[in-house]
Design an enzyme around this catalytic site. Sequence first.
Site, PDB file in Angstrom:
ATOM      1  N   PRO A 189     -17.727   4.649 -26.879  1.00 55.96           N
ATOM      2  CA  PRO A 189     -19.111   4.958 -27.261  1.00 55.96           C
ATOM      3  C   PRO A 189     -20.305   3.770 -26.456  1.00 55.96           C
ATOM      4  O   PRO A 189     -20.142   2.791 -26.640  1.00 55.96           O
ATOM      5  CB  PRO A 189     -19.288   4.960 -28.736  1.00 55.96           C
ATOM      6  CG  PRO A 189     -18.192   3.897 -29.014  1.00 55.96           C
ATOM      7  CD  PRO A 189     -17.071   3.993 -28.078  1.00 55.96           C
TER       8      PRO A 189
ATOM      9  N   ASP B  83     -22.490   4.369 -29.749  1.00 52.73           N
ATOM     10  CA  ASP B  83     -22.486   3.015 -30.479  1.00 52.73           C
ATOM     11  C   ASP B  83     -24.170   2.932 -30.856  1.00 52.73           C
ATOM     12  O   ASP B  83     -24.935   2.697 -30.069  1.00 52.73           O
ATOM     13  CB  ASP B  83     -22.219   1.890 -29.568  1.00 52.73           C
ATOM     14  CG  ASP B  83     -21.377   0.840 -30.226  1.00 52.73           C
ATOM     15  OD1 ASP B  83     -21.672   0.859 -31.517  1.00 52.73           O
ATOM     16  OD2 ASP B  83     -20.599   0.263 -29.506  1.00 52.73           O
TER      17      ASP B  83
ATOM     18  N   TRP C 125     -18.184  -4.363 -32.394  1.00 61.28           N
ATOM     19  CA  TRP C 125     -16.916  -4.054 -31.875  1.00 61.28           C
ATOM     20  C   TRP C 125     -15.984  -3.674 -32.810  1.00 61.28           C
ATOM     21  O   TRP C 125     -15.002  -3.016 -32.662  1.00 61.28           O
ATOM     22  CB  TRP C 125     -16.361  -5.347 -31.155  1.00 61.28           C
ATOM     23  CG  TRP C 125     -17.319  -5.890 -29.889  1.00 61.28           C
ATOM     24  CD1 TRP C 125     -18.481  -6.616 -29.931  1.00 61.28           C
ATOM     25  CD2 TRP C 125     -17.354  -4.951 -28.695  1.00 61.28           C
ATOM     26  NE1 TRP C 125     -18.865  -6.586 -28.680  1.00 61.28           N
ATOM     27  CE2 TRP C 125     -18.237  -5.949 -27.793  1.00 61.28           C
ATOM     28  CE3 TRP C 125     -16.329  -4.252 -28.077  1.00 61.28           C
ATOM     29  CZ2 TRP C 125     -18.393  -5.605 -26.660  1.00 61.28           C
ATOM     30  CZ3 TRP C 125     -16.524  -3.940 -26.637  1.00 61.28           C
ATOM     31  CH2 TRP C 125     -17.687  -4.338 -26.107  1.00 61.28           C
TER      32      TRP C 125
ATOM     33  N   GLN D 220     -14.250  -4.302 -20.547  1.00 55.31           N
ATOM     34  CA  GLN D 220     -13.546  -4.182 -21.927  1.00 55.31           C
ATOM     35  C   GLN D 220     -12.140  -4.685 -22.128  1.00 55.31           C
ATOM     36  O   GLN D 220     -11.635  -4.264 -23.142  1.00 55.31           O
ATOM     37  CB  GLN D 220     -13.561  -2.411 -21.808  1.00 55.31           C
ATOM     38  CG  GLN D 220     -14.953  -1.884 -21.873  1.00 55.31           C
ATOM     39  CD  GLN D 220     -15.813  -2.437 -22.906  1.00 55.31           C
ATOM     40  OE1 GLN D 220     -15.485  -2.693 -24.117  1.00 55.31           O
ATOM     41  NE2 GLN D 220     -17.331  -2.517 -22.748  1.00 55.31           N
TER      42      GLN D 220
ATOM     43  N   TRP E 250     -13.399  -3.536 -25.918  1.00 52.81           N
ATOM     44  CA  TRP E 250     -12.849  -2.393 -26.533  1.00 52.81           C
ATOM     45  C   TRP E 250     -11.180  -2.301 -26.353  1.00 52.81           C
ATOM     46  O   TRP E 250     -10.729  -1.775 -27.472  1.00 52.81           O
ATOM     47  CB  TRP E 250     -13.741  -1.053 -26.124  1.00 52.81           C
ATOM     48  CG  TRP E 250     -13.305   0.152 -26.817  1.00 52.81           C
ATOM     49  CD1 TRP E 250     -13.623   0.332 -28.071  1.00 52.81           C
ATOM     50  CD2 TRP E 250     -12.949   1.370 -26.170  1.00 52.81           C
ATOM     51  NE1 TRP E 250     -13.161   1.772 -28.304  1.00 52.81           N
ATOM     52  CE2 TRP E 250     -12.871   2.220 -27.360  1.00 52.81           C
ATOM     53  CE3 TRP E 250     -12.581   1.826 -24.815  1.00 52.81           C
ATOM     54  CZ2 TRP E 250     -12.600   3.564 -27.085  1.00 52.81           C
ATOM     55  CZ3 TRP E 250     -12.320   3.176 -24.829  1.00 52.81           C
ATOM     56  CH2 TRP E 250     -12.256   4.190 -25.876  1.00 52.81           C
TER      57      TRP E 250
ATOM     58  N   LYS F 174     -25.088  -8.829  -9.006  1.00 59.25           N
ATOM     59  CA  LYS F 174     -25.014  -8.158 -10.222  1.00 59.25           C
ATOM     60  C   LYS F 174     -26.195  -6.948 -10.022  1.00 59.25           C
ATOM     61  O   LYS F 174     -27.465  -7.407  -9.665  1.00 59.25           O
ATOM     62  CB  LYS F 174     -25.187  -8.778 -11.325  1.00 59.25           C
ATOM     63  CG  LYS F 174     -25.046  -8.069 -12.854  1.00 59.25           C
ATOM     64  CD  LYS F 174     -24.968  -8.941 -14.173  1.00 59.25           C
ATOM     65  CE  LYS F 174     -24.997  -7.992 -15.301  1.00 59.25           C
ATOM     66  NZ  LYS F 174     -25.027  -8.779 -16.546  1.00 59.25           N
TER      67      LYS F 174
ATOM     68  N   LYS G 112     -32.520  -4.634 -12.723  1.00 61.51           N
ATOM     69  CA  LYS G 112     -33.564  -3.568 -12.743  1.00 61.51           C
ATOM     70  C   LYS G 112     -34.704  -4.528 -12.181  1.00 61.51           C
ATOM     71  O   LYS G 112     -35.597  -4.136 -11.394  1.00 61.51           O
ATOM     72  CB  LYS G 112     -33.876  -2.950 -13.927  1.00 61.51           C
ATOM     73  CG  LYS G 112     -32.934  -2.131 -14.574  1.00 61.51           C
ATOM     74  CD  LYS G 112     -33.392  -1.714 -15.868  1.00 61.51           C
ATOM     75  CE  LYS G 112     -32.408  -0.551 -16.425  1.00 61.51           C
ATOM     76  NZ  LYS G 112     -32.851  -0.030 -17.905  1.00 61.51           N
TER      77      LYS G 112
END
Length: 1290
Positions: free
Chosen positions: A47, A86, A527, A563, A567, A600, A603
Amino acid sequence: MVEPVPERLDFPLAEEEVLKLWKQLNAFQTSLKQSKGKTRYSFYDGPPFATGLPHYGHILAGTIKDIVTRWAHQSGFHVERRFGWDTHGLPVEYEIDKTLGIKGPGDVARMGIDKYNEACRGIVMRYAGEWKDIVTRLGRWIDFDHDYKTLYPWFMESIWWVFRQLYDKGLVYRGFKVMPYSTACSTPLSNFESNQNYKDVQDPAVIVNFPLDEDPGVSMIAWTTTPWTLPSNMALCVNPQLDYVKVKDNTTDKVYIMMEARLEALFKKPEEYTILDRLKGSSLFGKGYKPLFPYFSERKKSGAFRIFVDGYVTTETGTGVVHQAPYFGEDDYRVCLANDVISRDGAVVCPVDASGCFTEEVTDFKGQYVKEADKNIIQWLKQHGRLVNQGTYVHSYPFCWRSETPLIYKAVPGWFVRVEPLVEKLLHNNSQCYWVPAFVKEKRFANWLRDAHDWAISRNRYWGTPIPLWVSEDYEEVVAVGSIEELYKLSGVRVKDLHRESVDHITIPSTRGKGVLKRVTEVFDCWFESGSMPYAQNHYPFENKKEFEDSFPADFIAEGIDQTRGWFYTLLVLSTALFGKPPFKNLIVNGLVLAADGQKMSKRKKNYPDPMDVVHKYGADALRLYLINSPVVRADSLRFKEDGVRDVLKDVFLPWYNAYRFLIQNVIRLEKEDGMTFVYNADTVVSSDNIMDRWILSFTQSLIQFVTQEMAAYRLYTVVPRLVKFVDMLTNWYVRFNRKRLKGDGGTEDCLRALETLFSVLFSMTQVMAPFIPFLTEQMYQNLRHLLDPSLTKKQNVDSVHYLMLPKPREKLIDQQIERSVSRMQSVIEVSRVIRDRKTIPVKYPLKELVVIHQDQQCLDDVQSLESYILEELNVRTLTSSSDKQKYCVKLVAEPDHRVLGARLKQAYKSVQKAIRELTDQQLQGFQEKGEIDVEGHTLSGDDLKLVYKFDSKSGTSLSEYEAHSDNQILVLLDVTPDQSMLDEGVAREVINRIQKLRKKAGLVPTDDITVYYDVSPASDNLARVIQTHHGYIQDTLKKGLQPFPVPASGDVIIKESAKLKDATLHMAIVQGEGSIPTGTNGPSCRYINVQLLGLQPKDVCFVPSSGEATGRKGTILLENPSGDFPLSYWDLLQRVAMIFGLQEADIKLYTPQKGGGVTLVTPEMQNGLKPLHGTTIFVSSKQPSAADVSSASVTPDPSCKYVNLQLQGVKLGSLQCGVRGRAATILLENPVGDFHLTTQQLVQEACRVFGLHNKALHIKEHPTAAQDLQPTRDVLPLHGSTLYVSQAM
């Protein structure tokens, strides 16, 4: 009904139309209904948070998930795909804290948890609509209507159940632990969260003195990059095994103790210090020192402010003496706890509040944020004589993944899951999972599991699932609640929501006389919620128990490499703890998508294009394929470049689309011109014996086989390169080599075979690539499906390509020998193209001879079997194959790479360079085979040497007309000395090229009725002569009338243009409607060969009534008639030769003359008909002719026999019989030379026969506008070389 395909396709706009179709069909839900009852393929969707818009990482993972689940569906499985959200935790709370100006827990308390959580709830799904729109626009099929959100009460109840199971298993405990702590979010983070966001920072670095109690004139000196921890100093630590020194600073005369290996930390030169004594670190154990600050000095009485030893102190940084602040460092805590400086239940020295500010205990810096207090602390140390040295230190430091603020390490109380006892089980269960790529599983993830620590699952926050523990004030009585019903039974309160505002006030009566039990204040780490999603999304075990248990573990999951410690880890910990097995069977790990500069994506920096701008510009298919065809699918990083998306469009989609368009174009042409409706049925289709048809079918089935195997292994990254290769093979080889067949030049039957082949290939690949490229495949399929035999799709819903099952590889069509032969043909062509490019000779200009040299006879046979394709593609007259390199005086020579070897070998390079140039052909062949060679004691390999083929000047044989090149397998020699006739043909091809470009510019298609008019200025230029002498060839290629200016006054000009060709200007005009071909065209309209008897006499000719014997020894045979129709085979040719010379009873053979006086036997194995023999002379003999026979024969490129050309007018295509398509034909007026002259009546009969106008009355005129037909008594021989005009009488 199949629809015409536009020349240009706006891919993004076409995708929008496909989305409308899917919506109209309710395609995703329909596909799920179709697969209901099939074997289930379970998939978990990790999610995302909906508080931000999807970025390229989401798009990449979503694309991988969509491809795999679509593939599973089309492989016959039922695949439910539910979107998840999430909705709890720091991402939401941090946004609210910023919006409402909340600085700490006190602000939340004043506001009220209910209002705070209501504010959180209000922004949770802020961008849900945008997410749905973007995910849908990207072509992903997933169910948003039956989603799961971690805030749903039924989801939260399953979280409680999971926790209760862990609690009952003894895996939950309350502890006090130093943890990564986010001061911006006022909460601890787990180890895997703190590892997500490291940055290089510059921190203050100070060396501080600690005078020893036993001798205040000697100080321990410790180095730290966190001055803010010094007020909490409780001890010092050294390494017991390493050497330390008592050293005098020669500048200040002060005496310090530090590690000998770290003297450089304080002193730049040996002259700056004097070593007074050496000692082991162990000898310092237990010594006391003067506290740095007075705040906790009373603790000296209970064992603080002493020196301890531990192996974690290294020689890498600092002074070898580490200051210990036990509640701000994991090792500090461990060392101080082991030496009784602190105790687990004792008073805590942690003078920093939840927001990272000093408390009242630290009076000098009270209320200051710890990081900002560094400079004031350093100033204090300097004023009090405790600062030895001050500087800065650049290192990698953890930042909060949500607030982008530096973390601190801080001791906090919390609830933990025991992971350390599960490590062996975790490693075992991990070994049961299949990871792509495997190295992430075996290295990164396994290493993380081996060092796994207990998991801090509690957060001191508000918006999350409350930890369902009710405790007494002394924590002696603890009750874990596992469901809403259980809470009701224990408390008498029934709730509908499980957030803090709904359960914090609920109490449970004590069973031990401790009054009432209250819920602990913490909530679950989000998590923990995402790791519980396999159970919670199904409200397990309260609902869907069987459905869950039947489909657990999941067949497939996919997320990013970040992850690995998120996750993937939490899924594995919980499934191992709950069920003792892994949570998933197959996993694809993708890497990170970075900006083009390797940074990276940001924005703030605007260093990447907006994903939806890219989609609107190039389409979602192009973006999907670009991402999948990159290192990121192998868990490497991708530097995102918009040009890469554009290249997918240009290099993959456009050629593929053009092949599809070409198919549709010719299917429509077939119906219009031949009156045939194209219908494809794989069960009844006639097998083609054309080698290129068989090759592309084989190649396609091999590709389907490969893709099926690779998708079974979840290796998506291997599929797209093969798709790119397939598109190249389809467009640049199959379609390019078979354009004339597909246009019907080889006759209707041959055209059908080619169209069926192309349809089969395109339709198969549309099905196979549908999971990868859902829009373009759907767009093609919607048209292609109208060409399928309706009987194949009865009782099936075939409204979408995504409803179809994937095609099984048809192994009977796979022919490795043909694939090998074509591969070798391609090598020959590509190597030969290099020679043409090197000599700047365009392919339009024909060359005399191509020689292919290879030691393996099978390779040469493969090449020879495709001779006609090679000759046509390379525009070469003859192909010779040989295994004898020496015969052509070719040898290998080597040139050194001066830059590489010069830098590497330095002084030795000169002698090595000389030796390289003296290497023999045999030595260099060995280098080709082995990949390395020893020269002057140096091993050379790879690109150290550049190998080229050169002609051996010592051989005494001049072969200056040849140029050589090789791909290290096949050696090619190309005769690059064209004669004037070849140059003229090249110019003729240039003319054709300019006219075809003009047709394309006007948007015309092959079936449009047009006439081309031309003029050349100056009229005396060679270009005018070339067009006249090659008029028939140009017209045959264009399949349209070609006439000189002027354009008739009544002509409807579609487009006109002038173009420079060398020193002349070609003026062109394309006029609407069919024109006529002027008289006096040069050469037959049809391809032909001349035949000549050698050593044989002509006999009685039985097919001409009352003909008697043939006397001529020369004849002409048309290789097609009309132009482009009914090409002759070898056996047809043999039969025609026997007939015209009356040699039916003779054993005859056919030979073609070769350069140098020899001959080559013509055999039935010659592929693609006899086109390469056009315009040549063939010798007819019962035995191989001698050189003398050949040299005595007279050979001419012009037809030996007299002929006329016929131009058909006013007859609609499709009305001709026997599959006739051509409008231009040739009639031989005699054959053999001087024998059997045609009469006018016989000429009319031949015209009826050739054009399929049997039993029709015809007009034959000498000029298209002539009033009278050809007179019946007219002698036709004088008409030799002219064009007659044929029309059907009304």
